[in-house]
Design an enzyme around this catalytic site. Structure first.
Site, mmCIF file in Angstrom:
data_model
loop_
_atom_site.group_PDB
_atom_site.id
_atom_site.type_symbol
_atom_site.label_atom_id
_atom_site.label_comp_id
_atom_site.label_asym_id
_atom_site.label_seq_id
_atom_site.Cartn_x
_atom_site.Cartn_y
_atom_site.Cartn_z
ATOM 1 C CD GLU A 98 -3.107 -0.655 0.038
ATOM 2 O OE1 GLU A 98 -3.215 0.548 -0.365
ATOM 3 O OE2 GLU A 98 -3.784 -1.479 -0.259
ATOM 4 C CD GLU A 100 5.147 -20.709 11.484
ATOM 5 O OE1 GLU A 100 5.443 -20.968 12.830
ATOM 6 O OE2 GLU A 100 4.037 -20.537 10.946
#
Length: 306
Positions: free
Chosen positions: A88, A119
């Protein structure tokens, strides 16, 4: 206990919420009420972390001002939120896509589906940053709701080894996961409505923290004028309209004149404002803005002092 499978039952993010014990028995209105009541815990938790978030803003802004970059690193929901916030920044603040980057364990495929085991590899987190030529000038924000993702700790450890700023965002208190990094932003919001589902309250809290961190840093860099998005990238009709409305607000020009000014500036709102306020040409305004480090009031002062 098998050391290959660390115990996580003590983590608040893994605990069972007694207030939602009858979750599967609730009707839909009661479900909504329960979620709303639990989400009320989020903002107070973020507010309690305000001093740490403010320090993170200042260090991040200083790094970006000096040519450094901001990296968000996370796995699962935490990684997706980092990628979302980073993506953004270019349309909102006209930043270079390289300036703020989001990294998720498992790569882009993990944005839409789970990548099993991604992860759990600390070396992979470090390698991803190494591949992006991380340096001491950069800031790394490691995001891990439960505070235990090896991918994230590996990335932060690598950043620290280079002398970069390390910021840790987690939803567990320090007595559960001890402090290790330059700045620790802890937003414990309690057990989830659905036990262990940290895309819920923990995800909401994380999103708020990242919103404040990135926006705050961009404000410090002069990307806003008042509360207006004067560095908006005019890349579509919605943003063109927003740019025109910003100009009409700050110049009192009619919409048609504001659109003409925007186009004359090369769709650069700051340049358009300087053109209007100083009666200078676009090139002179752009040069003054660059010399002022993007700070609109400073650029205007330079132009007015000619």
């Amino acid at each position: 206990m098998d050391e290959r499978l660390p115990e996580r039952a003590h983590l608040v993010t893994e605990q069972v919420n007694p207030d939602s014990a009858r979750l599967d028995r609730l009707d839909s209105p009661s479900l909504v009420e329960l979620f709303c009541r639990e989400d009320e815990r989020v903002v107070p938790a973020v507010r309690a972390a305000a001093p740490a978030i403010a320090r993170a803003i200042d260090l991040t802004a200083a790094a970006l001002r000096g040519g450094g970059r901001l990296f968000y690193v996370g796995a699962g929901t935490s990684g997706r939120l980092g990628v979302l916030d980073a993506s953004e920044c270019p349309p909102t603040f006209c930043t270079d896509p390289e300036q703020v980057q989001g990294i998720i364990a498992g790569g882009t495929a993990a944005l839409t589906r789970s990548v099993e085991g991604a992860e759990d590899d600390p070396e992979a987190g470090a390698a991803e940053l190494a591949g992006r030529a991380l340096s001491a000038a950069d800031v790394v924000v490691g995001i891990s709701a439960g505070g235990t993702a090896p991918y994230v700790s590996g990335a932060l450890a690598y950043a620290r080894s280079l002398g970069g700023v390390t910021i840790f965002v987690a939803c567990v208190p320090t007595n559960q996961i001890p402090e290790r990094w330059d700045i620790e932003i802890r937003v414990p919001v309690g057990p989830e409505v659905l036990a262990g589902s940290t895309r819920l309250k923990a995800g909401t809290a994380t999103k708020l923290v990242l919103n404040i961190l990135s926006t705050g840093a961009m404000v410090r860099l002069g990307k806003t004028y008042g509360n207006l998005m004067v560095d908006v990238a005019v890349s579509n009709q919605k943003l063109r309209d927003r740019a025109v409305r910003i100009l009409t607000t700050l110049t009192e020009l009619e919409r048609t004149a504001a659109l003409a000014l925007l186009e004359a500036s090369g769709l650069r709102v700051k340049v358009a404002l300087l053109m209007h306020w100083s009666n200078q040409d676009p090139a002179s305004c752009a040069t003054a803005l660059e010399a002022a480090g993007g700070l609109l009031p400073v650029a205007l002062e330079k132009l007015s002092g000619r």
